[in-house]
Scaffold this active site. Structure first.
Site, PDB file in Angstrom:
ATOM      1  N   GLU A   1      -3.703 -13.967  -4.956  1.00 27.44           N
ATOM      2  CA  GLU A   1      -5.001 -13.664  -5.556  1.00 27.44           C
ATOM      3  C   GLU A   1      -5.416 -14.635  -6.644  1.00 27.44           C
ATOM      4  OE1 GLU A   1      -2.856 -11.362  -4.679  1.00 27.44           O
ATOM      5  OE2 GLU A   1      -3.938 -10.010  -3.356  1.00 27.44           O
TER       6      GLU A   1
ATOM      7  N   HIS B   1      -3.815   1.452  -6.221  1.00 28.07           N
ATOM      8  CA  HIS B   1      -4.821   1.096  -5.202  1.00 28.07           C
ATOM      9  C   HIS B   1      -6.080   1.939  -5.322  1.00 28.07           C
ATOM     10  CE1 HIS B   1      -1.516  -1.004  -3.183  1.00 28.07           C
ATOM     11  NE2 HIS B   1      -2.402  -1.568  -2.404  1.00 28.07           N
TER      12      HIS B   1
HETATM   13  C1  LIG Z   1      -1.212  -8.260  -4.838  1.00 34.24           C
HETATM   14  C2  LIG Z   1      -1.530  -7.608  -3.541  1.00 34.24           C
HETATM   15  N1  LIG Z   1      -2.290  -8.260  -2.660  1.00 34.24           N
HETATM   16  C3  LIG Z   1      -2.610  -7.694  -1.469  1.00 34.24           C
HETATM   17  C4  LIG Z   1      -2.151  -6.451  -1.153  1.00 34.24           C
HETATM   18  C5  LIG Z   1      -2.552  -5.791   0.154  1.00 34.24           C
HETATM   19  N2  LIG Z   1      -1.409  -5.813   1.051  1.00 34.24           N
HETATM   20  C6  LIG Z   1      -0.552  -4.788   1.115  1.00 34.24           C
HETATM   21  S1  LIG Z   1       0.744  -5.093   2.139  1.00 34.24           S
HETATM   22  C7  LIG Z   1       0.127  -6.618   2.522  1.00 34.24           C
HETATM   23  C8  LIG Z   1       0.870  -7.480   3.476  1.00 34.24           C
HETATM   24  C9  LIG Z   1       2.253  -7.757   3.012  1.00 34.24           C
HETATM   25  O1  LIG Z   1       2.922  -8.526   3.957  1.00 34.24           O
HETATM   26  P1  LIG Z   1       4.481  -8.724   3.879  1.00 34.24           P
HETATM   27  O2  LIG Z   1       4.869  -9.157   2.520  1.00 34.24           O
HETATM   28  O3  LIG Z   1       4.868  -9.600   5.009  1.00 34.24           O
HETATM   29  O4  LIG Z   1       5.107  -7.288   4.075  1.00 34.24           O
HETATM   30  P2  LIG Z   1       5.035  -6.338   5.352  1.00 34.24           P
HETATM   31  O5  LIG Z   1       3.770  -5.580   5.255  1.00 34.24           O
HETATM   32  O6  LIG Z   1       5.139  -7.195   6.539  1.00 34.24           O
HETATM   33  O7  LIG Z   1       6.219  -5.459   5.165  1.00 34.24           O
HETATM   34  C10 LIG Z   1      -1.055  -6.867   1.841  1.00 34.24           C
HETATM   35  C11 LIG Z   1      -1.860  -8.078   1.957  1.00 34.24           C
HETATM   36  C12 LIG Z   1      -1.369  -5.790  -2.114  1.00 34.24           C
HETATM   37  N3  LIG Z   1      -0.935  -4.541  -1.916  1.00 34.24           N
HETATM   38  N4  LIG Z   1      -1.045  -6.392  -3.281  1.00 34.24           N
END
Ligand SMILES: Cc1ncc(C[n+]2csc(CCOP(=O)(O)OP(=O)(O)O)c2C)c(N)n1
Ligand SMILES: Cc1ncc(C[n+]2csc(CCOP(=O)(O)OP(=O)(O)O)c2C)c(N)n1
Ligand SMILES: [Mg+2]
Ligand SMILES: [Mg+2]
Lengths: 336, 323, 336, 323
Positions: A70, A139
């Site tokens: 971000e 959130h």
């Molecule tokens: C700082 C932040 N940015 C965006 C999000 C929204 N978000 C939640 S999970 C996710 C994807 C995470 O991917 P990964 O680290 O590969 O974990 P996975 O979901 O595959 O377990 C996103 C973009 C968030 N919760 N926090």
């Protein structure tokens, strides 16, 4: 006039502005969706469906899907804007100002001043805010008070699809940095949206209900609740001005003060916690600037000074409700 | 070293302007006349100039808290800068920014920055703009050996790789972040470039006290990035002649360290030596430039001292364009 | 009683608490100074000289010099605290909450609530705040309103060396997360500091001057200015209560309300910009809770809604001054 | 594979508990009874269990938004978790946290986290605490292939290297961050470990669908870190069986992709096959565990459904310890 959802108004405005002005660039996480997957680009179009189809139409240099970074998203918007573009960055959740605040507060919001007024930074940062989905403490936040406190950025909070269009168009064309806050619980709200090109200037509140007895100042998702309360009270002969601020920075101080001069009574309905809040900001404004008119202590309906709880029973208790708003209005009216 | 005579003179002149700008500030600051925090760039001149001599106003740079050298090299008005540091209403930022916030978008200088590491993502954005314009322009973000530990710097590198932004991450390793040595604060020991490489970028290294090393290295880096290969990183080994900020007693320096770098790692001395050795210029030409530059700096200081001060009303302007 | 500087009171308290409790760990940039250099560790001891000698005494596992990574500094404090330690992290400048806000706001401040009250996070985040050094827009801010708005963290603002000792001791022993804000322009201020061990409980304001005519509420560096104004006015027979809040979260609402009930007049002096500020927070508090007592509109003396300018003339104009405070008091008194 | 019979049974049981917990949630969520955002860990069981089977309660882990598996593997009460997800006052966080904020400090589970990347610095802090205690304990931070792009993750890695914190950066590469493929979002293409290596750490890699691969890899990693060599990183290649969150239509998946991973990359099937192949256990023992686990999950759901709800007054408690 077309009927459409709040989220559609966002998408259509982005589409229209990107067509009109090739400097407009959008960026954010999953705003294309499907990048680097078998399903391919545009499998999604943003988790709020506010960017569906933009990538296909405007291509990868103007619709930039980003990693989960971000600070770099907002920072890239800053750089794009300084370089003459009109970036519209998306923070998926407003809560993510936590990981990107410096770029909003110390960079985008300060360039113009620090650089002696010799530059513009026309970046728009869109973000989904607010509670109602039991998404818990990280959130669901309504961060507008924090952002309103920061000089150099304008803060916009549309409550209807029509306002989304007028305010987002203005935000993109505005030469100053703008935070554009979309309430998650409004994305599905339907409303009439005027055809053609229009903008709503910042700092002009909307009078949603008119009455002589109490001034209710509110914004975003809370507008609908206040309107409902005003309608209920109107049936009893109690008249409320319901003022939808539309923008908190700049804020339409005159609209508030003018109304309180008539009613002498103020209720502010604010989805955030109470300390250093927009509610207290407005109470402070009215007390310092319309003291003589004020007939009763202002009623401030806010969330409590707690993080946002998860369970349904807790979240609904946490949020301002029609019942609490009505009680605040009655209490203000009952004073003395 | 295929530089024309004019180019050589220009490069030397730019380095000398930076040097004298700073040496003079160092003296003036001690009198208490200049307010605020000032970080001097002296010692690193070869980097700023070796980079910016390749650029035109449509190429963009993003700078740091130690930005005077970058600003001058990129073409900011030297007198306007001096006035700014003096806090005059005629300063390049009307006295609102000061040393840490000098910018001039018209020459492609997107701002010094008081927040360590904040410039990198901004550089990526500028680079994305350049990519969209499709004219082979680039953005260069300057960072120190301290700034390279800030999360924003890392995010920016990955984002640039992912978006193939024509962004150059330029690390000026002067071996110190404030009072801490790079050997402590960068986990990969003195090597920042290798870490950038870990992000999937091609990297270069050079001697940041030698204009020719910087200039030649940057030609390669710029050719690569302008050709559309995406971002790149480059690390220059350089020296900071003064303290972190003015007033720093520098107790962390080794015995004789400052004398040694002033003697053996002085970009201007090295330039002179190399030019003389290769018989590229008559050295008296450089002496002439020295005289000119000193006069320029004298004039800049005199004008800054005499320039009009901002007034109370100026506090409230320039927050927004439309109110 | 010993005479000492504000900065010495910080250092001595850290020293004393580290000796008393081996769980206390300090961390931050350059707090040792000289790591990885020829000069060696302790060449500096923090740019504010608030950690000189700690490394030599307590060693590298309890005095941790860090890279320039504020999110990781605050995050590490969070982890240390969850794991049972008592971390005291330093942000060199309060402005760097921009690059570390998530860890303060969404992590440290929320653990206890999100985890159902089953854990503590006794982290202290010290930070140097405030203007007065012409350090411009990114190194001079007074961020206490932003932090006060955030549930789950306590915000402490000592104005004297004696309060530094009592409040910092309390902060370190407190089981909740605490933001401890030290004004840069106070570091050199001298004052009497009681000997021995003592704590000052949070949420208890200090009455610095007593009077019947006006209530002045303030904090931090502004306390001295308000005292001077009160003394000047006292000579004219105008009596001011000067309330040094000491902590803004929790805030001593009773002290403010009790005073206003007597004086009927309020002036708030606040170094931050006006919107959603502590000044408006207090105006809101008084208007909602002591409306009947209030005889005049509150006077809010704040910085303007602008970033902080660099030049001497601009910064001094930007800040509240004795002249502006006095004018606000007189205006409040003159009302009606 | 020097695991005792008990250890094998325990490991299988833990994986099965995670699997059934999630499969059941997937069904229950569709009814609308459960509120909030729920991210299912199904498919990655071998990682959580292969890691946590090496740990005791004094070793600490820091988790993510997709944390159920980590919590169960580390010893959080399964019924308490189910009640939490149901929002009951008897939930492990009294209904205040929900799926994304489950924690139990007493078992060394320092919290799931809704902010992607926020856990890494917290893990460094926990590791610094362990280092201070000097008992050879470690902290492990779980991150995804998306989280590894967040600045906090990078800062944490460098900070751990600099402070020699006994921290393990564990990357679960399930190839997706929400709806984006790792091939797009990580500049070094599918390889996260190489980037961690760029920070100066020793790295390991393993198959995150094979308990034995994870378990054996982690033995090495833990030996290394417990011995005081500072931090390390490890990347496991794994699979996410469900959508990013419940409700995700997964249009980004390739044709047959889900069927394929369910068929060939199922940690439980692989465990059974390897145990059978090596004749380590009579397979009917595992069938017995399956029955037990299903009963446990049934009971957990029944209890969660019947458990007392929080009341309005609960909103205001638990912000501070002392008010
Ligand atoms: C700082 C932040 N940015 C965006 C999000 C929204 N978000 C939640 S999970 C996710 C994807 C995470 O991917 P990964 O680290 O590969 O974990 P996975 O979901 O595959 O377990 C996103 C973009 C968030 N919760 N926090
Ligand atoms: C986010 C942030 N953290 C800390 C500081 C304080 N600070 C200013 S300069 C500096 C050192 C920077 O070191 P380096 O990047 O090597 O640049 P150099 O000073 O050597 O040019 C620090 C810690 C800051 N301005 N911003
Ligand atoms: Mg440096
Ligand atoms: Mg993933």
């Amino acid at each position: 006039m077309a009927q459409m959802m709040y989220r559609e108004a966002v998408l259509q405005t982005l589409f229209a502005e990107m067509e009109r002005d090739e400097r407009v660039v959008v960026l954010g996480e999953d705003i294309v969706g499907g990048m680097g997957t078998a399903g391919g680009p545009e499998a999604i179009g943003g988790i709020w469906s506010t960017s569906v189809g933009l990538f296909g139409k405007f291509g990868k240099d103007r619709v930039i899907d980003t990693p989960i970074s971000e600070s770099a998203i907002v920072g890239a918007a800053a750089g794009l804007a300084l370089a003459g573009k009109r970036p519209v960055a998306e923070l998926m959740f407003a809560d993510f100002i936590g990981v990107s605040l410096d770029q909003i507060w110390n960079q985008i919001g300060k360039f113009r001043y620090m650089f002696g007024g010799k530059t513009t930074c026309p970046a728009v940062i869109r973000m989904a805010y607010g509670a109602g989905f039991n998404a818990a403490a990280q959130h669901s936040q309504s961060v507008y008070a924090l952002l309103t406190a920061m000089p150099g950025i304008k803060v916009v909070m549309p409550s209807t699809p029509a306002d989304v269009k007028g305010l987002l168009t203005q935000a993109i064309r505005d030469d100053d940095p703008v935070i554009f806050m979309e309430h998650k619980a409004l994305y599905g709200a339907m409303g009439e949206v005027p055809d053609g090109d229009y903008t709503i200037p910042f700092g002009h509140a909307r009078l949603c209900r008119a009455g002589q007895d109490v001034t209710i100042v509110t914004l975003g998702l809370m507008v609908g609740l206040c309107e409902a309360v005003a309608d209920k009270l109107a049936a009893e002969g109690i008249g409320c001005d319901v003022i939808d601020l539309r923008t908190t920075s700049p804020m339409d101080e005159e609209a508030i003060l003018d109304s309180v001069e008539v009613t002498g009574r103020l209720v502010v309905v604010d989805e955030s916690p109470p300390r250093c809040s927009l509610a207290s900001d407005i109470a402070g404004l009215v007390t310092t600037r319309a003291f003589a008119s004020l007939k009763a202590p202002p009623g401030l309906v806010t969330a409590p000074h707690t993080p946002i709880p998860f369970a349904r029973e807790l979240e609904s208790q946490y949020l301002p409700s029609p019942g609490k708003i009505e009680a605040a209005v009655r209490q203000t009216l009952a004073w003395r | 070293m295929q530089l024309s005579r004019e180019a050589l003179i220009r490069a030397y002149r730019q380095m000398k302007v930076i040097r004298e700008f700073e040496e003079r500030l160092h003296i003036e600051i001690m009198t208490g006349e200049i307010a605020g925090f000032t970080h001097l760039y002296c010692g690193q001149e070869a980097v700023a100039v070796g980079v910016c001599e390749h650029l035109d106003h449509d190429d963009m740079i993003v700078s740091t808290h130690r930005g005077h050298g970058h600003c001058i090299a990129k073409g900011c008005d030297v007198k306007g800068m001096m006035k700014e540091i003096w806090g005059s209403a005629e300063g390049i930022c009307n006295g609102k920014g000061g040393s840490m916030h000098i910018a001039d978008i018209n020459v492609g200088m997107l701002g010094a920055n008081g927040i360590v590491g904040a410039g990198s993502p901004i550089g990526v954005g500028a680079a994305l703009s350049a990519k969209l314009d499709g004219k082979g322009k680039v953005a260069i973000t300057f960072s120190g050996d301290g700034a390279c530990n800030q999360g924003t710097t890392f995010e920016a590198m990955n984002m640039a790789v992912v978006t193939k932004a024509p962004c150059i991450f330029l690390y000026e390793n002067n071996k110190y972040s404030e009072h801490t040595g790079v050997a402590y604060s960068v986990g990969t020991q003195r090597d920042i470039a290798s870490r950038a490489e870990g992000f999937g970028m091609k990297v270069w290294r050079g001697d940041g006290t030698d204009f020719f090393s910087v200039y030649d290295t940057m030609r390669e880096v710029l050719d690569y990035v302008r050709a559309g290969h995406g971002p790149a990183a480059v690390e220059f080994d350089t020296e900071r002649f003064f303290g972190h900020f003015e007033g720093d007693p520098q107790r962390y320096r080794g015995k004789g360290e400052l004398d040694n770098i002033r003697e053996n790692r002085d970009a201007l001395k090295i330039f002179r030596a190399r030019v003389a050795e290769a018989k590229l210029l008559d050295i008296t030409v450089l002496d002439g430039i020295d005289t000119e530059v000193l006069a320029l700096i004298d004039a800049a200081v005199d004008e800054a001292r005499a320039a009009p001060r901002p007034t109370a009303a100026d506090v409230l302007t320039d927050v927004y364009i439309s109110y």
